[in-house]
Design a protein around this motif. Structure first.
Motif, PDB file in Angstrom:
ATOM      1  N   VAL A  65      45.671  46.147 -40.942  1.00 40.62           N
ATOM      2  CA  VAL A  65      45.894  47.590 -40.831  1.00 40.62           C
ATOM      3  C   VAL A  65      46.179  48.214 -42.188  1.00 40.62           C
ATOM      4  O   VAL A  65      46.454  49.406 -42.288  1.00 40.62           O
ATOM      5  CB  VAL A  65      47.040  47.902 -39.847  1.00 40.62           C
ATOM      6  N   ARG A  66      46.097  47.404 -43.232  1.00 38.63           N
ATOM      7  CA  ARG A  66      46.236  47.883 -44.608  1.00 38.63           C
ATOM      8  C   ARG A  66      45.742  46.784 -45.539  1.00 38.63           C
ATOM      9  O   ARG A  66      45.610  45.630 -45.130  1.00 38.63           O
ATOM     10  CB  ARG A  66      47.688  48.248 -44.932  1.00 38.63           C
ATOM     11  N   HIS A  67      45.476  47.157 -46.786  1.00 36.03           N
ATOM     12  CA  HIS A  67      45.042  46.169 -47.776  1.00 36.03           C
ATOM     13  C   HIS A  67      46.166  45.182 -48.064  1.00 36.03           C
ATOM     14  O   HIS A  67      47.329  45.561 -48.189  1.00 36.03           O
ATOM     15  CB  HIS A  67      44.636  46.879 -49.064  1.00 36.03           C
ATOM     16  N   GLY A  68      45.835  43.912 -48.177  1.00 42.13           N
ATOM     17  CA  GLY A  68      46.818  42.880 -48.456  1.00 42.13           C
ATOM     18  C   GLY A  68      46.437  41.593 -47.759  1.00 42.13           C
ATOM     19  O   GLY A  68      45.488  41.548 -46.956  1.00 42.13           O
ATOM     20  N   PRO A  69      47.169  40.517 -48.014  1.00 41.79           N
ATOM     21  CA  PRO A  69      46.816  39.220 -47.435  1.00 41.79           C
ATOM     22  C   PRO A  69      47.223  39.050 -45.981  1.00 41.79           C
ATOM     23  O   PRO A  69      46.838  38.077 -45.339  1.00 41.79           O
ATOM     24  CB  PRO A  69      47.579  38.227 -48.325  1.00 41.79           C
ATOM     25  N   GLY A  70      48.008  39.983 -45.421  1.00 43.49           N
ATOM     26  CA  GLY A  70      48.530  39.824 -44.075  1.00 43.49           C
ATOM     27  C   GLY A  70      47.543  40.165 -42.977  1.00 43.49           C
ATOM     28  O   GLY A  70      46.794  41.148 -43.074  1.00 43.49           O
ATOM     29  N   PHE A  71      47.528  39.341 -41.919  1.00 40.06           N
ATOM     30  CA  PHE A  71      46.692  39.562 -40.738  1.00 40.06           C
ATOM     31  C   PHE A  71      47.571  39.595 -39.496  1.00 40.06           C
ATOM     32  O   PHE A  71      48.661  39.036 -39.466  1.00 40.06           O
ATOM     33  CB  PHE A  71      45.688  38.416 -40.556  1.00 40.06           C
ATOM     34  N   TYR A  72      47.062  40.245 -38.474  1.00 37.83           N
ATOM     35  CA  TYR A  72      47.620  40.133 -37.127  1.00 37.83           C
ATOM     36  C   TYR A  72      46.563  39.524 -36.218  1.00 37.83           C
ATOM     37  O   TYR A  72      45.377  39.845 -36.341  1.00 37.83           O
ATOM     38  CB  TYR A  72      47.992  41.503 -36.555  1.00 37.83           C
ATOM     39  N   ASN A  73      46.986  38.666 -35.295  1.00 40.40           N
ATOM     40  CA  ASN A  73      46.109  38.339 -34.179  1.00 40.40           C
ATOM     41  C   ASN A  73      46.108  39.538 -33.237  1.00 40.40           C
ATOM     42  O   ASN A  73      47.127  40.222 -33.089  1.00 40.40           O
ATOM     43  CB  ASN A  73      46.606  37.095 -33.448  1.00 40.40           C
ATOM     44  N   CYS A  74      44.979  39.807 -32.614  1.00 39.02           N
ATOM     45  CA  CYS A  74      44.915  40.988 -31.760  1.00 39.02           C
ATOM     46  C   CYS A  74      43.868  40.831 -30.672  1.00 39.02           C
ATOM     47  O   CYS A  74      42.929  40.028 -30.802  1.00 39.02           O
ATOM     48  CB  CYS A  74      44.621  42.246 -32.585  1.00 39.02           C
ATOM     49  N   ASN A  75      44.040  41.590 -29.614  1.00 39.35           N
ATOM     50  CA  ASN A  75      43.011  41.746 -28.582  1.00 39.35           C
ATOM     51  C   ASN A  75      42.372  43.117 -28.760  1.00 39.35           C
ATOM     52  O   ASN A  75      43.072  44.118 -28.947  1.00 39.35           O
ATOM     53  CB  ASN A  75      43.625  41.646 -27.184  1.00 39.35           C
ATOM     54  N   VAL A  76      41.059  43.168 -28.713  1.00 38.50           N
ATOM     55  CA  VAL A  76      40.323  44.414 -28.904  1.00 38.50           C
ATOM     56  C   VAL A  76      39.454  44.669 -27.681  1.00 38.50           C
ATOM     57  O   VAL A  76      38.631  43.834 -27.303  1.00 38.50           O
ATOM     58  CB  VAL A  76      39.450  44.363 -30.174  1.00 38.50           C
ATOM     59  N   THR A  77      39.652  45.814 -27.059  1.00 41.66           N
ATOM     60  CA  THR A  77      38.839  46.222 -25.919  1.00 41.66           C
ATOM     61  C   THR A  77      38.084  47.498 -26.275  1.00 41.66           C
ATOM     62  O   THR A  77      38.690  48.443 -26.796  1.00 41.66           O
ATOM     63  CB  THR A  77      39.719  46.477 -24.682  1.00 41.66           C
ATOM     64  N   ILE A  78      36.801  47.525 -26.014  1.00 44.54           N
ATOM     65  CA  ILE A  78      35.978  48.686 -26.339  1.00 44.54           C
ATOM     66  C   ILE A  78      35.888  49.601 -25.120  1.00 44.54           C
ATOM     67  O   ILE A  78      35.527  49.161 -24.029  1.00 44.54           O
ATOM     68  CB  ILE A  78      34.566  48.264 -26.790  1.00 44.54           C
TER      69      ILE A  78
END
Length: 505
Positions: free
Chosen positions: A391-404
């Motif tokens: 959600v921003r520049h940087g090394p950090g990630f989130y696991n997430c579920n994405v529904t369209i």
């Protein structure tokens, strides 16, 4: 001078080195069969590395390359050294793009460098005392002169203003926080510039971005090119490249995708670049040394408004205009007894809500919607995905579920994102980039938090914000100093020294 494209603005090009553009045709060397080089740069098995060394050594022996410098030939693995190419290289005058140019040159490619001038035209009313791009161009010219690479200056001021700056201003006026770097890559560097050099005989366009592009083999040309994380996860810039189209991606080379930043600095010394000791640039590219707040004040102006405490509705002070603030911001509030954080804004009434409890566990966000979706493969995503998200520049990630889903007005698809953890700084207008492992698959613009887990603003504060005559509020309340607690302020280290937390910016 670049010719006018159909339906597009004329792009003026000023030649820096005479009689060198376009390059003369060259004879192609025999093709050497090689594994896709970019696939080796990320997580290639050690057994592949000796084969790559052997093949690159063969190429270098045939072509007499490496610019007389001694360095690990594996650093050429993101330069497509198995082919002889004509490459348009974007050169900023900084170390990264300069090393990228020298690596491409060392790989035997015929390069032409381009410096994009997106600063305001000389007749534009600007109030800055020094030219912000003159020094950059001086370094770019010196780097090119070392290896007799032609350099062209491309004026894209009008395109930048129309497609980036004006969009930024409109977004701030609506209370959102746009990302100029994403827009610059999509609309200018690999948009207006790519269109301008289209048809000039270049096989690829290259830059000093920290990312890796894997192109399909010659017998699989119908397959999409893939954008992958760079080897340097801290410097990785796939977030800024996540909104490109497949047509744009297919024409790109990023030579630094397989090289850590510290090694890039060493290569700058190995090549004895004139800018080898130059510091990395910071901030938005068109502003030079000017603070963005100064630019916003110049373009949008200032409008005094009130600052309210979100939990109590207490009148704490005044601000210059809601467009100067973004969710999670700490700097610029000038309130005692902090740290204070911006937690919400009332755009219609020009009110900023703040709190000292920004990091309370029950006031975080993990669900939001993303619009303006663009997928790098040009293929529609599956209905529901389990992915990773930035959600921003940087090394950090989130696991997430994405529904369209379809948007309320049915005009476009939107992604409903559920993060695995809470995030304190989701800002409308910023980009959310999606990943499947190491592959960046696309991105979109964060539109809203929709699960009622945003920071709660009390009813009293909401009512005060709607007052037409806010002079009736009198003087700001005297802020009580909050008792210190190691759990209450994550921005203070054990020794009491404040550190900067940039959230949602």
């Amino acid at each position: 001078m670049l010719k006018q494209l159909a339906g597009r603005t004329v792009v003026t090009v000023t030649s820096v080195l005479p009689s060198l553009f376009p390059p003369k045709p060259f004879s192609r060397l025999p093709t050497i069969k090689l594994l896709p080089p970019n696939s080796l740069s990320l997580a290639s098995p050690s057994s592949s590395r000796p084969r790559f060394y052997s093949l690159v050594s063969q190429i270098s022996h045939q072509r007499g390359i490496f610019d007389g410098a001694s360095f690990d030939p594996y650093y050429l693995s993101c330069c497509m050294p198995e082919k002889r190419l004509r490459v348009a290289v974007l050169l900023s005058g900084g170390v990264d793009s300069s090393v990228a140019l020298r690596l491409l040159h060392a790989a035997g490619h015929e390069c032409t460098a381009f410096y994009l001038k997106i600063w305001f035209q000389e007749d534009f009313e600007n109030f800055w005392s020094e030219c912000p791009w003159d020094e950059d161009l001086k370094y770019a010219r010196a780097v090119c002169n070392q290896v007799d690479v032609p350099l062209e200056v491309v004026h894209l001021t009008d395109e930048y203003w129309k497609n980036v700056v004006s969009y930024i201003i409109k977004e701030y006026q609506c209370g959102r926080t746009p990302n100029p770097d994403v827009l610059c890559n999509t609309r200018i560097k690999f948009g207006a510039f790519m269109d301008a050099v289209n048809g000039m005989g270049f096989d690829y366009i290259a830059s000093g971005h920290y990312a890796s592009v894997i192109h399909p083999s010659s017998d699989e040309m119908n397959e999409p090119s893939v954008l992958e994380l760079s080897k340097d996860m801290v410097k990785d810039q796939t977030y800024f490249l996540s909104h490109l189209s497949q047509a744009q991606l297919k024409r790109l080379i990023f030579p630094l995708g397989c090289i850590p930043k510290e090694e890039v600095r060493k290569l700058a010394t190995t090549f004895d670049l004139p800018n080898k000791d130059r510091k990395d640039s910071q901030g938005i590219c068109f502003l030079g040394k000017i603070k963005f707040s100064e630019f916003v004040a110049r373009q949008i102006g200032e409008k005094e408004g009130i600052i309210l405490e979100a939990e109590t509705g207490d009148f704490l002070g005044m601000h210059r205009g809601f467009w100067f603030y973004t969710i999670g911001q700490r700097q610029g509030l000038r309130l005692p007894g902090g740290p204070w954080y911006v937690v919400d804004k009332d755009v219609n009434n020009n009110v900023v809500f703040v709190s000292r409890n920004y990091f309370s566990i029950d006031k975080n966000r993990r669900s939001f919607r993303v619009g303006s979706l663009k997928w790098l493969s040009d293929r529609p995503p599956q209905e529901t995905w389990q992915l990773q998200c930035k959600v921003r520049h940087g090394p950090g990630f989130y696991n997430c579920n994405v529904t369209i889903e379809q948007s309320e007005d049915e005009d476009e698809e939107v992604a409903v994102v559920q993060l695995s953890e809470d995030d304190q700084g989701l800002a409308a207008g910023q980009f959310a980039a999606f990943y499947n492992g190491r592959t960046c698959i696309g991105s979109g613009v964060i539109s809203e938090s929709w699960d009622d887990q945003g920071f709660p603003v009390c009813e009293k504060a909401m009512e005060i914000a709607k007052l037409e005559d806010k002079s009736k509020l009198g003087k700001p309340v005297k802020i009580k100093v909050k008792p210190e607690s190691p759990l209450e302020d994550e921005s203070v280290q054990k020794d009491g020294t404040e550190i900067e937390i940039a959230v949602g910016s």
